[in-house]
Structures are given as C-alpha cells and as structure tokens.
Design a protein around this motif. Structure first.
Motif, mmCIF file in Angstrom:
data_model
loop_
_atom_site.group_PDB
_atom_site.id
_atom_site.type_symbol
_atom_site.label_atom_id
_atom_site.label_comp_id
_atom_site.label_asym_id
_atom_site.label_seq_id
_atom_site.Cartn_x
_atom_site.Cartn_y
_atom_site.Cartn_z
ATOM 1 N N MET A 151 22.719 -7.854 23.547
ATOM 2 C CA MET A 151 24.043 -7.823 24.176
ATOM 3 C C MET A 151 24.916 -8.986 23.692
ATOM 4 N N LYS A 152 24.316 -10.167 23.544
ATOM 5 C CA LYS A 152 25.074 -11.326 23.078
ATOM 6 C C LYS A 152 25.649 -11.078 21.685
ATOM 7 N N LYS A 153 24.844 -10.461 20.816
ATOM 8 C CA LYS A 153 25.302 -10.155 19.462
ATOM 9 C C LYS A 153 26.451 -9.140 19.484
ATOM 10 N N ILE A 154 26.337 -8.120 20.331
ATOM 11 C CA ILE A 154 27.384 -7.100 20.442
ATOM 12 C C ILE A 154 28.692 -7.721 20.911
ATOM 13 N N ILE A 155 28.603 -8.570 21.923
ATOM 14 C CA ILE A 155 29.804 -9.239 22.442
ATOM 15 C C ILE A 155 30.411 -10.149 21.389
ATOM 16 N N GLY A 156 29.556 -10.843 20.642
ATOM 17 C CA GLY A 156 30.051 -11.742 19.597
ATOM 18 C C GLY A 156 30.808 -10.995 18.509
ATOM 19 N N ILE A 157 30.234 -9.896 18.020
ATOM 20 C CA ILE A 157 30.892 -9.096 16.974
ATOM 21 C C ILE A 157 32.201 -8.506 17.501
ATOM 22 N N SER A 158 32.147 -7.926 18.697
ATOM 23 C CA SER A 158 33.349 -7.325 19.288
ATOM 24 C C SER A 158 34.449 -8.349 19.478
ATOM 25 N N ALA A 205 44.288 5.675 16.439
ATOM 26 C CA ALA A 205 44.099 4.260 16.160
ATOM 27 C C ALA A 205 42.809 3.744 16.783
ATOM 28 N N SER A 206 42.510 4.171 18.003
ATOM 29 C CA SER A 206 41.294 3.734 18.681
ATOM 30 C C SER A 206 40.042 4.147 17.912
ATOM 31 N N PHE A 207 39.991 5.427 17.508
ATOM 32 C CA PHE A 207 38.841 5.913 16.740
ATOM 33 C C PHE A 207 38.783 5.247 15.361
ATOM 34 N N ALA A 208 39.936 5.032 14.749
ATOM 35 C CA ALA A 208 39.974 4.439 13.416
ATOM 36 C C ALA A 208 39.477 2.993 13.435
ATOM 37 N N PHE A 209 39.839 2.241 14.459
ATOM 38 C CA PHE A 209 39.348 0.864 14.581
ATOM 39 C C PHE A 209 37.818 0.843 14.659
ATOM 40 N N SER A 210 37.266 1.740 15.484
ATOM 41 C CA SER A 210 35.806 1.816 15.611
ATOM 42 C C SER A 210 35.155 2.179 14.281
ATOM 43 N N ALA A 211 35.725 3.181 13.611
ATOM 44 C CA ALA A 211 35.151 3.661 12.353
ATOM 45 C C ALA A 211 35.186 2.589 11.275
ATOM 46 N N GLY A 227 36.758 -0.441 19.474
ATOM 47 C CA GLY A 227 37.775 0.599 19.368
ATOM 48 C C GLY A 227 38.289 1.039 20.726
ATOM 49 N N PHE A 228 37.375 1.168 21.697
ATOM 50 C CA PHE A 228 37.777 1.567 23.042
ATOM 51 C C PHE A 228 38.709 0.535 23.674
ATOM 52 N N VAL A 229 38.345 -0.735 23.575
ATOM 53 C CA VAL A 229 39.153 -1.807 24.178
ATOM 54 C C VAL A 229 40.529 -1.877 23.518
ATOM 55 N N LEU A 230 40.561 -1.816 22.203
ATOM 56 C CA LEU A 230 41.845 -1.892 21.496
ATOM 57 C C LEU A 230 42.735 -0.698 21.830
ATOM 58 N N GLY A 231 42.169 0.502 21.859
ATOM 59 C CA GLY A 231 42.942 1.687 22.213
ATOM 60 C C GLY A 231 43.494 1.610 23.627
ATOM 61 N N LEU A 232 42.670 1.126 24.551
ATOM 62 C CA LEU A 232 43.114 0.995 25.940
ATOM 63 C C LEU A 232 44.242 -0.017 26.071
ATOM 64 N N LEU A 233 44.133 -1.128 25.368
ATOM 65 C CA LEU A 233 45.172 -2.148 25.432
ATOM 66 C C LEU A 233 46.482 -1.656 24.820
ATOM 67 N N ILE A 234 46.392 -0.921 23.714
ATOM 68 C CA ILE A 234 47.604 -0.352 23.107
ATOM 69 C C ILE A 234 48.280 0.594 24.099
ATOM 70 N N TYR A 235 47.484 1.444 24.742
ATOM 71 C CA TYR A 235 48.036 2.447 25.645
ATOM 72 C C TYR A 235 48.733 1.822 26.853
ATOM 73 N N ILE A 236 48.057 0.901 27.537
ATOM 74 C CA ILE A 236 48.671 0.340 28.744
ATOM 75 C C ILE A 236 49.844 -0.574 28.405
ATOM 76 N N ALA A 276 28.927 -2.342 19.027
ATOM 77 C CA ALA A 276 30.062 -3.258 18.928
ATOM 78 C C ALA A 276 31.306 -2.533 18.412
ATOM 79 N N SER A 277 31.126 -1.636 17.450
ATOM 80 C CA SER A 277 32.253 -0.889 16.886
ATOM 81 C C SER A 277 32.882 0.025 17.920
ATOM 82 N N ALA A 278 32.044 0.763 18.646
ATOM 83 C CA ALA A 278 32.551 1.682 19.664
ATOM 84 C C ALA A 278 33.278 0.929 20.771
ATOM 85 N N PHE A 279 32.696 -0.168 21.202
ATOM 86 C CA PHE A 279 33.312 -0.958 22.271
ATOM 87 C C PHE A 279 34.647 -1.551 21.822
#
Length: 336
Positions: free
Chosen positions: A1-8, A44-50, A214-223, A209-212
C-alpha cells in the motif's frame, strides 16, 4: 500500500500543477458546449491511468533504470531530437510554475511577483539535492493535502450556489481532442518520475497505482469544472479561477486554497526539475547541487511572462506534439 500511495502521489503531483489547481486548464480544455457531455473528462481519466500503467510496465519489460535510457530505447535513432523536446518541455513547465507562484504572491500577499518566483526556486533547490527520495516524500505529504483542499472548495461551492451554465462560442471545441491534448502535455515527461519508480514496484502495484491516479484526477477535473461553471461568466477572465472562487467565500477559504495552489506549484515544478536534472546525467554526482542551483537561477527570468498566456500557448503547442510521443510509447508497448 505504501508503494501504491507513493507512485500515485508522484504522478498526481506531476499533473496537478498551477494550471490544474488554479482552474485555468479546466477552462482551456474542458469547457464543453454541453453541460451534460462529460465524455472528454471520462476519456482523460482513463487516459491518465493507461499512460501511467504503460510507461511503468514498459520500463520494467525493457529494463530501463532511468528516463534517459527509456527515451533512447523508445525513440531509437530519433532519441536526440526527442530528448531536446523533453528538456524544452520540462524547462517550460518549470518556469511556468515559477510564473504562477509570482501571480500567487501578488494576488494573495500583495508582494511583487519576483518574491514568489524566488521563493519557489529556493523550495525546489532544497528538494532537488535529496534526489528521488526527496521527490517521493515531498509528494506523499503535499498531494493528499491539496486534493483535500480542492475537494473541500469545489463541494462547498456546489452546495452553496444554484447552477448557472453559460458557454460563450469561444469554448466550443472538440471535447475528445481537447482531452487527448490535455493528457498528452501533462504526461509527456511523466516517465522522468515514473521510470525510476518502476524498478521497485510489482505489476500489481503499478496497476493499482495507475487506476487510483486516473480515478482521482478524473474526479478532480469533474468537480472543479462543475463548480466553476456556476460562476462561469465572472471566472473565465481571471488567471486563477478557483482562487477567485475561494476568495469569494471568505478569508479562510482563500487561505486554504492559497496553500493548495502553492503545493501544486511545488509538486509540478519539482517533478519537471527532477526530470531535467536526470537528463543532465553527464554531470558528476558531486555537482548535482551546483546543477540544481543553475537550473533554478536560469529559469527565473523566463517566469516573468504572463501565466495565463503561457498556459494557453506553450502547453497547447507541446500537447499536440506530445500526442505522437504517447502514441510511440503505446506502439513500443504493444510490440515489446
């Protein structure tokens, strides 16, 4: 989990720069002609993850320890012009963050812009001398705080105001092409921070890390887009729309969002500067401190240009060119 958070944190910190956190990029790339057409934001959200996943997974497959060797293997005989393009982009991104810090110092503290430019230069310098460990630690601390600040401002604005959508003709553009351009210029140099982190990460950690991210970035863009549209006519002419929105809500909101913006400036400036120093690997390690000082000092004069002009002109040009680089990475990934 620490590694995932670090990369994200590192990847999100690279993307959430002054243009993103200020809301300026949202106006430039996601002001869609329909209040219900969110296809660009979803893409954009999916593209960031990919892009995050492909870069890190490809770096592991071809066994490249740093961004310079990654470029060489991907670009082949075109590696020299590609490296020059990358260095140019990272340097532009670096001094654009400095320019934004100057605007922030002027609008929030009433100080001359040069004060903000110098201050950000000093912060970057001290992070640079700690190499990759400093980059990860810096982003892991600041990124969650600025995400929380953006969510707080946007949600409070959505709950406090009735929706007022107004789209002038100048905002009518192809949402999918705009989204691709946006993701492209925000990830052109993502390998500079992702490739060094890929060696110690498993495939499962990279995917998570990639999926997380993309989701966070897409959500922030939307709101962000949704909340700013409630005050579209008054915010579109401001250099930092979300900061103006926070100021309208009172001194506390303005103070919180000033911290969010400064954090965004720092994370993106540090990511670009880290990439530049990594490309200049011909310098002996003992001279890293001197190289970091030269980089910060050399960027300051360029930061004097208008922030919104830099965002709309320089980033757009790099974004369309960067689409070809992203396409080449995907092509190499498929063939690897």
């Amino acid at each position: 989990m620490k590694k995932i958070i670090g990369i994200s944190s590192v990847f999100i910190g690279l993307v959430i720069g002054a243009g993103f956190a200020s809301g300026r990029e949202i106006f430039e790339y996601f002001c869609l002609p329909s209040q219900t057409d969110f296809t660009g934001i979803i893409l954009a959200s999916f593209a960031f993850s990919a892009v995050c996943y492909i870069i890190m997974h490809l770096a592991k497959k071809i066994n490249t320890p740093d961004f310079s060797s990654f470029i060489s293997k991907i670009a082949g005989k075109f590696r020299i012009p590609v490296k020059l393009f990358m260095l140019s982009f990272m340097f532009c991104g670096f001094f654009i963050m400095m320019s934004a810090c100057g605007v922030l110092a002027k609008e929030t503290l009433g100080l001359p812009p040069i004060c903000g430019i110098i201050f950000l230069g000093l912060v970057c310098f001290f992070v640079f001398i700690f190499d990759a460990k400093g980059l990860v630690a810096f982003n892991t601390i600041l990124v969650p705080l600025m995400i929380a600040g953006m969510v707080f401002l946007c949600l409070s604005s959505l709950l406090a105001a009735a929706p007022v959508f107004s789209f002038p003709d100048i905002t009518r553009r192809n949402p999918l092409l705009s989204a691709l351009c946006y993701v492209s210029y925000n990830t052109v140099t993502a390998g500079a921070v992702l490739v060094p982190l890929s060696a110690s990460a498993s495939k499962k950690q990279i995917a998570s890390a990639s999926a997380f991210s993309g989701f966070v970035l897409g959500l922030l863009i939307y709101i962000s887009w949704l909340s700013m549209n409630r005050f579209f006519d008054t915010l579109i002419t401001t250099e930092m729309p979300l900061l103006a929105l926070a100021a309208d809500k009172g001194a506390f909101s303005k103070g919180v969002y000033t911290f969010v913006l400064f954090s965004a400036l720092c994370t993106t400036a540090v990511s670009h500067g880290f990439g530049i120093l990594g490309e200049l690997s011909c310098f002996p390690k003992a001279n890293r401190t001197a190289a970091a000082a030269v980089l910060c000092l050399f960027a300051m004069p360029f930061a004097g240009f208008g922030f919104s002009n830099l965002i709309s002109n320089i980033y757009s040009a790099f974004g369309y060119v960067g689409i070809f680089w992203t396409g080449l990475i995907i092509f190499r990934y498929i063939r690897a």
